[in-house]
Design a protein around this motif. Structure first.
Motif, PDB file in Angstrom:
ATOM      1  N   VAL A  21       0.836  -1.203   0.000  1.00  0.00           N
ATOM      2  CA  VAL A  21       0.000   0.000   0.000  1.00  0.00           C
ATOM      3  C   VAL A  21       0.869   1.251   0.000  1.00  0.00           C
ATOM      4  N   ILE A  51      -0.072  -3.831  -6.498  1.00  0.00           N
ATOM      5  CA  ILE A  51      -1.145  -3.743  -5.510  1.00  0.00           C
ATOM      6  C   ILE A  51      -2.167  -4.857  -5.747  1.00  0.00           C
ATOM      7  N   LEU A 125      -7.271   2.026   0.076  1.00  0.00           N
ATOM      8  CA  LEU A 125      -6.026   1.570   0.691  1.00  0.00           C
ATOM      9  C   LEU A 125      -5.583   2.490   1.830  1.00  0.00           C
ATOM     10  N   TRP A 144      -9.021  -3.745   4.196  1.00  0.00           N
ATOM     11  CA  TRP A 144      -8.430  -4.015   2.884  1.00  0.00           C
ATOM     12  C   TRP A 144      -9.106  -5.190   2.199  1.00  0.00           C
ATOM     13  N   TYR A 148     -11.402  -4.748  -0.999  1.00  0.00           N
ATOM     14  CA  TYR A 148     -10.859  -5.425  -2.183  1.00  0.00           C
ATOM     15  C   TYR A 148     -11.988  -6.146  -2.915  1.00  0.00           C
TER      16      TYR A 148
END
Length: 182
Positions: A21, A51, A125, A144, A148
């Protein structure tokens, strides 16, 4: 990873993701300032690819469950509009592209902007990184992982395809011109 992760495993994963990140955010800010020069798109392709690796690690991990099933209040996340504007200026020729957002549910192409996608990813992030920096690795991982699946993974994937297309087209067209000239 196993179905039930130990606190040490979660902490190690949080540390790995946090490094990805921080690298992504630093790379995005550098490109937005103009530090990428003529390599802007290639550098962004690299940043997004890295990423997405972190996202894949989150996706392959067991679901992160917070003990109290709630996320502590964080306050407002930083404003990333300057990064978005800088990216839009650097990507003006390739910023807009068309994508099928969900190939299993949406069959109609939708217009997107790379600058928006890259900053949307960064925004998600940053929120998790703020948890991590406050010594809350489990909350960081939860955010996260959740974001995601729910948001940034899709935008990163779409941006990756668009950036790859730009780089591939430039490289393949040069190769064709060299071959034709030879």
């Amino acid at each position: 990873m196993s179905d039930a992760n130990s606190p040490q495993e979660w902490t190690a994963l949080a540390e790995r993701v946090a490094k990805h990140v921080e690298n992504y955010l630093g790379g995005l800010e550098a490109v937005a300032r103009g530090d990428g020069g003529t390599q802007t798109v290639s550098l962004l392709l690299l940043e997004v690819s890295q990423i997405i690796l972190a996202g894949a690690q989150l996706g392959a991990s067991a679901d992160v469950i917070l003990p109290d099933n709630w996320e502590p209040e964080m306050g407002d996340d930083p404003d990333l509009d300057a990064v978005r504007t800088g990216l839009a200026e650097r990507l003006v020729a390739v910023d807009e592209y068309v994508e099928v957002f969900d190939p299993y549910k949406d069959t109609e192409p939708t217009a997107y902007r790379l600058s928006d996608d890259l900053v949307d990813v960064a925004s998600d992030l940053v929120h998790g990184l703020r948890h991590y920096q406050r010594d809350r690795p489990l909350e960081a991982l939860w955010w996260w992982q959740y974001s995601y699946f729910n948001h940034w993974g899709n935008h990163a994937g779409a941006a990756l395809r668009a950036l790859h297309a730009v780089v591939a087209n430039v490289r393949l067209n040069v190769a064709e011109e060299v071959a034709a000239a030879g």
